[in-house]
Write a protein that holds these residues in place. Structure first.
Motif, short mmCIF file in Angstrom:
data_model
loop_
_atom_site.label_atom_id
_atom_site.label_comp_id
_atom_site.label_asym_id
_atom_site.label_seq_id
_atom_site.Cartn_x
_atom_site.Cartn_y
_atom_site.Cartn_z
N GLN A 45 0.86 -1.18 0.00
CA GLN A 45 0.00 0.00 0.00
C GLN A 45 0.89 1.23 0.00
O GLN A 45 1.87 1.30 0.76
CB GLN A 45 -0.92 -0.03 1.22
CG GLN A 45 -2.03 0.97 1.19
CD GLN A 45 -1.70 2.25 1.92
OE1 GLN A 45 -0.77 2.32 2.70
NE2 GLN A 45 -2.46 3.27 1.66
N PHE A 46 0.59 2.18 -0.87
CA PHE A 46 1.41 3.38 -1.03
C PHE A 46 0.55 4.64 -0.90
O PHE A 46 -0.53 4.71 -1.48
CB PHE A 46 2.07 3.40 -2.41
CG PHE A 46 2.90 2.19 -2.73
CD1 PHE A 46 4.24 2.16 -2.45
CD2 PHE A 46 2.32 1.06 -3.30
CE1 PHE A 46 5.02 1.04 -2.73
CE2 PHE A 46 3.06 -0.07 -3.59
CZ PHE A 46 4.42 -0.07 -3.31
N MET A 47 1.04 5.61 -0.15
CA MET A 47 0.40 6.92 -0.07
C MET A 47 1.04 7.79 -1.15
O MET A 47 2.28 7.85 -1.24
CB MET A 47 0.62 7.57 1.30
CG MET A 47 0.06 6.77 2.44
SD MET A 47 -1.72 6.63 2.29
CE MET A 47 -2.09 5.83 3.81
N ILE A 48 0.23 8.47 -1.94
CA ILE A 48 0.72 9.29 -3.04
C ILE A 48 0.53 10.77 -2.68
O ILE A 48 -0.61 11.24 -2.60
CB ILE A 48 -0.02 8.96 -4.36
CG1 ILE A 48 -0.04 7.46 -4.63
CG2 ILE A 48 0.57 9.75 -5.52
CD1 ILE A 48 1.31 6.83 -4.87
N PRO A 49 1.62 11.51 -2.48
CA PRO A 49 1.48 12.94 -2.17
C PRO A 49 0.89 13.71 -3.35
O PRO A 49 1.07 13.33 -4.51
CB PRO A 49 2.93 13.39 -1.91
CG PRO A 49 3.70 12.13 -1.67
CD PRO A 49 3.00 11.05 -2.43
N ALA A 50 0.19 14.80 -3.05
CA ALA A 50 -0.40 15.64 -4.09
C ALA A 50 0.68 16.12 -5.05
O ALA A 50 1.79 16.44 -4.65
CB ALA A 50 -1.10 16.83 -3.45
N GLY A 51 0.35 16.11 -6.33
CA GLY A 51 1.29 16.58 -7.35
C GLY A 51 2.31 15.54 -7.77
O GLY A 51 3.22 15.84 -8.55
N THR A 52 2.18 14.31 -7.27
CA THR A 52 3.13 13.25 -7.59
C THR A 52 2.52 12.30 -8.61
O THR A 52 1.32 12.01 -8.55
CB THR A 52 3.47 12.45 -6.31
OG1 THR A 52 3.95 13.34 -5.32
CG2 THR A 52 4.52 11.40 -6.58
N GLU A 53 3.33 11.80 -9.52
CA GLU A 53 2.87 10.80 -10.47
C GLU A 53 2.50 9.53 -9.70
O GLU A 53 3.29 9.03 -8.90
CB GLU A 53 3.97 10.50 -11.49
CG GLU A 53 3.56 9.49 -12.54
CD GLU A 53 4.68 9.19 -13.52
OE1 GLU A 53 4.41 8.43 -14.45
OE2 GLU A 53 5.80 9.69 -13.35
N ALA A 54 1.32 9.01 -9.95
CA ALA A 54 0.83 7.83 -9.22
C ALA A 54 1.26 6.55 -9.94
O ALA A 54 0.45 5.85 -10.54
CB ALA A 54 -0.68 7.89 -9.07
N LYS A 55 2.54 6.26 -9.86
CA LYS A 55 3.09 5.04 -10.47
C LYS A 55 3.97 4.39 -9.42
O LYS A 55 4.90 5.00 -8.90
CB LYS A 55 3.89 5.38 -11.71
CG LYS A 55 4.38 4.16 -12.46
CD LYS A 55 5.02 4.55 -13.78
CE LYS A 55 5.38 3.31 -14.56
NZ LYS A 55 5.95 3.64 -15.87
N VAL A 56 3.68 3.12 -9.09
CA VAL A 56 4.42 2.40 -8.06
C VAL A 56 4.84 1.03 -8.58
O VAL A 56 4.19 0.47 -9.47
CB VAL A 56 3.58 2.25 -6.77
CG1 VAL A 56 3.24 3.60 -6.17
CG2 VAL A 56 2.31 1.45 -7.03
N ASN A 57 5.92 0.51 -8.03
CA ASN A 57 6.42 -0.82 -8.37
C ASN A 57 7.00 -1.46 -7.13
O ASN A 57 7.58 -0.79 -6.28
CB ASN A 57 7.53 -0.74 -9.42
CG ASN A 57 7.00 -0.31 -10.76
OD1 ASN A 57 6.21 -1.01 -11.37
ND2 ASN A 57 7.43 0.85 -11.23
N THR A 58 6.86 -2.78 -7.03
CA THR A 58 7.46 -3.54 -5.95
C THR A 58 7.55 -5.00 -6.40
O THR A 58 7.25 -5.32 -7.54
CB THR A 58 6.65 -3.40 -4.63
OG1 THR A 58 7.40 -3.94 -3.56
CG2 THR A 58 5.30 -4.07 -4.72
#
Length: 157
Positions: free
Chosen positions: A108-121
């Protein structure tokens, strides 16, 4: 320099920076711990219904603006690269779920405002399963899924 010493130095320098950031007030201590403030029941959820109840949200809507990044076939279930890319505006959270794992919520990832919402694990998968990307944006939940076939199990397989 031997590898154990190098590893120890890297780890200790990271902890020092983290401690300084907490001391300076840049981050709060509860932000340091992954499960802090996140419902414990969510980590034990065995189905999407249970997970959504634990999160206090309604059932998610399927969205074409979310892409699940995962291989079609994972040769080794112990280390399966997965991720998500959300094009939904105001994305604030991204969770990766593996339907057939003992605990559905894998990351689970929190995405700060203005950040690209792309995650990898990387996750462990015991058998072939649907992998979900669950996205929270403007207080609503959305999802996309992709089937990943595992040839060699990672969760005791």
């Amino acid at each position: 320099m031997n590898q154990n010493r190098r590893t120890m130095l890297k780890a200790s320098s990271g902890l020092t920076v983290l401690g300084l950031a907490v001391a300076a007030g840049l981050i709060k201590p509860n932000e340091v711990f992954a499960a802090a403030g996140y419902p414990e029941k969510a980590f034990g959820a065995k189905s999407l219904d249970e997970l959504m109840k634990a999160l206090g949200g309604s059932m998610p809507t399927e969205s074409k603006d979310i892409t699940v990044i995962a291989p079609d076939i994972a040769e080794n279930g112990a280390v399966v690269p997965v991720g998500a890319d959300s094009k939904i505006k105001n994305t604030s959270e991204v969770a990766l779920l593996v339907a057939n794992n003992p605990s559905m919520l894998s990351a689970q990832f929190m995405i700060p405002a203005g950040t690209e919402a792309k995650v990898n694990t990387r996750v462990k998968m015991g058998k072939s399963s649907d992998v979900y990307a669950l996205v929270k944006a403007d207080g609503k939940y959305y999802f996309a899924k992709k089937e990943v076939k595992v040839t060699l199990g990672g969760c005791g397989g």
